[in-house]
Design a protein around this motif. Structure first.
Motif, PDB file in Angstrom:
ATOM      1  N   SER A   5       7.705  10.102  -7.975  1.00 12.77           N
ATOM      2  CA  SER A   5       8.446  10.178  -6.581  1.00 12.77           C
ATOM      3  C   SER A   5       7.706  10.931  -6.548  1.00 12.77           C
ATOM      4  CB  SER A   5       9.613  11.281  -7.084  1.00 12.77           C
ATOM      5  OG  SER A   5      10.099  12.290  -7.959  1.00 12.77           O
ATOM      6  N   ARG A   6       7.756  11.439  -4.780  1.00 10.29           N
ATOM      7  CA  ARG A   6       7.462  12.399  -4.154  1.00 10.29           C
ATOM      8  C   ARG A   6       7.297  12.699  -3.374  1.00 10.29           C
ATOM      9  NH1 ARG A   6       4.347   7.708  -0.392  1.00 10.29           N
ATOM     10  NH2 ARG A   6       6.230   6.693   0.441  1.00 10.29           N
ATOM     11  N   ASP A   7       7.252  14.491  -2.490  1.00 11.73           N
ATOM     12  CA  ASP A   7       8.308  15.373  -1.918  1.00 11.73           C
ATOM     13  C   ASP A   7       6.829  15.243  -0.199  1.00 11.73           C
ATOM     14  OD1 ASP A   7       8.795  17.099  -0.354  1.00 11.73           O
ATOM     15  OD2 ASP A   7      10.384  17.874  -2.024  1.00 11.73           O
ATOM     16  N   ILE A   8       6.775  14.149   0.546  1.00 15.46           N
ATOM     17  CA  ILE A   8       6.757  14.075   1.466  1.00 15.46           C
ATOM     18  C   ILE A   8       6.322  16.396   2.083  1.00 15.46           C
ATOM     19  CG2 ILE A   8       5.970  13.348   3.377  1.00 15.46           C
ATOM     20  CD1 ILE A   8       7.083  11.189   3.190  1.00 15.46           C
ATOM     21  N   ALA A   9       7.499  16.562   1.982  1.00 15.72           N
ATOM     22  CA  ALA A   9       7.482  17.940   2.824  1.00 15.72           C
ATOM     23  C   ALA A   9       6.163  18.978   2.128  1.00 15.72           C
ATOM     24  CB  ALA A   9       8.833  18.387   2.952  1.00 15.72           C
ATOM     25  N   LYS A  10       6.108  18.661   0.787  1.00 11.24           N
ATOM     26  CA  LYS A  10       5.552  19.775  -0.342  1.00 11.24           C
ATOM     27  C   LYS A  10       4.023  20.043  -0.745  1.00 11.24           C
ATOM     28  CE  LYS A  10       9.311  21.679  -2.718  1.00 11.24           C
ATOM     29  NZ  LYS A  10      10.162  22.061  -4.151  1.00 11.24           N
ATOM     30  N   ASN A  11       4.405  17.384  -0.076  1.00 11.38           N
ATOM     31  CA  ASN A  11       2.599  17.653  -0.608  1.00 11.38           C
ATOM     32  C   ASN A  11       2.313  16.843  -2.255  1.00 11.38           C
ATOM     33  OD1 ASN A  11       0.578  15.695   0.886  1.00 11.38           O
ATOM     34  ND2 ASN A  11      -1.035  17.044   0.829  1.00 11.38           N
ATOM     35  N   THR A  12       3.816  16.522  -3.007  1.00 13.33           N
ATOM     36  CA  THR A  12       3.332  16.507  -3.844  1.00 13.33           C
ATOM     37  C   THR A  12       3.934  15.293  -4.903  1.00 13.33           C
ATOM     38  OG1 THR A  12       4.191  19.075  -3.786  1.00 13.33           O
ATOM     39  CG2 THR A  12       3.737  18.160  -6.027  1.00 13.33           C
ATOM     40  N   VAL A  13       3.612  14.707  -5.189  1.00 11.10           N
ATOM     41  CA  VAL A  13       3.859  14.175  -6.037  1.00 11.10           C
ATOM     42  C   VAL A  13       4.289  14.356  -7.430  1.00 11.10           C
ATOM     43  CG1 VAL A  13       3.330  11.608  -7.658  1.00 11.10           C
ATOM     44  CG2 VAL A  13       2.496  12.066  -5.105  1.00 11.10           C
ATOM     45  N   TYR A  14       5.339  13.671  -8.120  1.00 11.58           N
ATOM     46  CA  TYR A  14       6.512  14.295  -9.161  1.00 11.58           C
ATOM     47  C   TYR A  14       5.954  12.296 -10.811  1.00 11.58           C
ATOM     48  CZ  TYR A  14       8.409  18.163  -6.445  1.00 11.58           C
ATOM     49  OH  TYR A  14       8.220  18.729  -5.686  1.00 11.58           O
ATOM     50  N   LEU A  15       6.064  13.111 -11.916  1.00 10.83           N
ATOM     51  CA  LEU A  15       6.221  12.566 -13.046  1.00 10.83           C
ATOM     52  C   LEU A  15       7.606  13.159 -14.171  1.00 10.83           C
ATOM     53  CD1 LEU A  15       5.355  10.076 -14.225  1.00 10.83           C
ATOM     54  CD2 LEU A  15       3.758  10.372 -15.769  1.00 10.83           C
ATOM     55  N   GLN A  16       8.818  12.420 -13.800  1.00  8.12           N
ATOM     56  CA  GLN A  16       9.396  12.886 -14.971  1.00  8.12           C
ATOM     57  C   GLN A  16       9.654  11.722 -15.448  1.00  8.12           C
ATOM     58  OE1 GLN A  16      12.160  15.036 -14.242  1.00  8.12           O
ATOM     59  NE2 GLN A  16      12.763  14.597 -16.573  1.00  8.12           N
ATOM     60  N   MET A  17       9.598  12.778 -16.758  1.00  7.96           N
ATOM     61  CA  MET A  17       9.181  11.888 -18.189  1.00  7.96           C
ATOM     62  C   MET A  17      10.182  12.271 -19.061  1.00  7.96           C
ATOM     63  SD  MET A  17       4.982  12.867 -18.885  1.00  7.96           S
ATOM     64  CE  MET A  17       5.876  14.098 -18.887  1.00  7.96           C
ATOM     65  N   ASN A  18      11.088  11.242 -19.483  1.00  8.51           N
ATOM     66  CA  ASN A  18      12.363  11.239 -20.719  1.00  8.51           C
ATOM     67  C   ASN A  18      12.449  10.752 -21.579  1.00  8.51           C
ATOM     68  OD1 ASN A  18      13.737  12.981 -18.207  1.00  8.51           O
ATOM     69  ND2 ASN A  18      14.463  10.857 -16.978  1.00  8.51           N
ATOM     70  N   SER A  19      12.749  10.798 -22.750  1.00  8.97           N
ATOM     71  CA  SER A  19      12.497   9.843 -23.948  1.00  8.97           C
ATOM     72  C   SER A  19      11.889  10.243 -24.320  1.00  8.97           C
ATOM     73  CB  SER A  19      13.065   9.111 -24.095  1.00  8.97           C
ATOM     74  OG  SER A  19      14.739   8.921 -23.092  1.00  8.97           O
ATOM     75  N   LEU A  20      10.559  11.408 -24.424  1.00  9.28           N
ATOM     76  CA  LEU A  20       9.138  11.379 -24.648  1.00  9.28           C
ATOM     77  C   LEU A  20       8.990  10.955 -26.133  1.00  9.28           C
ATOM     78  CD1 LEU A  20       7.937  14.727 -22.440  1.00  9.28           C
ATOM     79  CD2 LEU A  20       7.214  12.238 -22.347  1.00  9.28           C
ATOM     80  N   LYS A  21       8.085  10.239 -26.626  1.00 11.52           N
ATOM     81  CA  LYS A  21       7.480   9.998 -27.696  1.00 11.52           C
ATOM     82  C   LYS A  21       5.688  10.381 -27.881  1.00 11.52           C
ATOM     83  CE  LYS A  21       9.730   5.589 -26.997  1.00 11.52           C
ATOM     84  NZ  LYS A  21       8.953   4.162 -26.937  1.00 11.52           N
ATOM     85  N   PRO A  22       6.026  10.240 -29.806  1.00 16.33           N
ATOM     86  CA  PRO A  22       5.170  11.503 -30.003  1.00 16.33           C
ATOM     87  C   PRO A  22       3.648  10.455 -29.047  1.00 16.33           C
ATOM     88  CG  PRO A  22       5.774  11.078 -31.912  1.00 16.33           C
ATOM     89  CD  PRO A  22       6.852  10.713 -30.828  1.00 16.33           C
ATOM     90  N   GLU A  23       3.902   9.439 -29.508  1.00 16.68           N
ATOM     91  CA  GLU A  23       2.514   8.245 -28.566  1.00 16.68           C
ATOM     92  C   GLU A  23       2.156   8.732 -27.324  1.00 16.68           C
ATOM     93  OE1 GLU A  23       5.474   7.459 -30.225  1.00 16.68           O
ATOM     94  OE2 GLU A  23       5.658   5.646 -29.435  1.00 16.68           O
ATOM     95  N   ASP A  24       3.434   9.333 -26.402  1.00 13.80           N
ATOM     96  CA  ASP A  24       3.323  10.221 -25.187  1.00 13.80           C
ATOM     97  C   ASP A  24       2.401  11.394 -24.671  1.00 13.80           C
ATOM     98  OD1 ASP A  24       7.081   9.555 -24.790  1.00 13.80           O
ATOM     99  OD2 ASP A  24       4.864   8.261 -23.793  1.00 13.80           O
ATOM    100  N   THR A  25       1.948  11.455 -26.223  1.00  8.02           N
ATOM    101  CA  THR A  25       0.667  12.782 -26.310  1.00  8.02           C
ATOM    102  C   THR A  25      -0.309  12.554 -25.427  1.00  8.02           C
ATOM    103  OG1 THR A  25       1.627  14.247 -28.102  1.00  8.02           O
ATOM    104  CG2 THR A  25      -0.502  14.744 -27.494  1.00  8.02           C
ATOM    105  N   ALA A  26      -0.335  13.604 -24.878  1.00  6.52           N
ATOM    106  CA  ALA A  26      -2.621  12.996 -23.642  1.00  6.52           C
ATOM    107  C   ALA A  26      -2.009  13.881 -22.240  1.00  6.52           C
ATOM    108  CB  ALA A  26      -1.808  11.792 -23.216  1.00  6.52           C
TER     109      ALA A  26
END
Length: 119
Positions: free
Chosen positions: A70-91
């Motif tokens: 997602s992004r917040d245009i006012a903050k000029n920021t893009v987010y990545l919300q990560m749920n249900s994380l798995k060990p293979e998401d390690t990076a």
């Protein structure tokens, strides 16, 4: 000069959540497609999510249904919300501006933010 700074990584247990942030200077994210990439040890960097200027989102199959970009245009920021994380998401996770199909990163790579999923 365009600069992207990633933050929000950390150590989390399997099943946990994290929200990564990518803040830009020198460029307006509202005018650019932006992607989140990750690189695990010994593996190539891969694009896991991207958001277009129109707000459309795309995900790699490995994260679909668990990650949300997602992004917040006012903050000029893009987010990545990560749920249900798995060990293979390690990076190390990186953001970048992307263009073209298949999407290609436009800038050099910053330091990224480390995500470690482990019990």
């Amino acid at each position: 000069q365009v600069q992207l700074v990633e933050s929000g990584g950390g150590l989390v247990q399997p099943g946990g959540s994290l929200r990564l942030s990518c803040t830009a200077s020198g460029v307006m994210f509202s005018m650019r497609n932006v992607g989140w990439y990750r690189q695990a040890p010994g593996k190539d960097r891969e694009l896991v999510a991207r958001i277009t200027t129109a707000g459309s989102t795309f995900y790699a199959d490995s994260v679909k249904g668990r990650f949300t970009i997602s992004r917040d245009i006012a903050k000029n920021t893009v987010y990545l919300q990560m749920n249900s994380l798995k060990p293979e998401d390690t990076a190390v996770y990186y953001c970048n501006m992307v263009a073209g199909l298949p999407p290609a990163a436009l800038l050099g790579w910053g330091q990224g933010t480390q995500v470690t999923v482990s019990s």
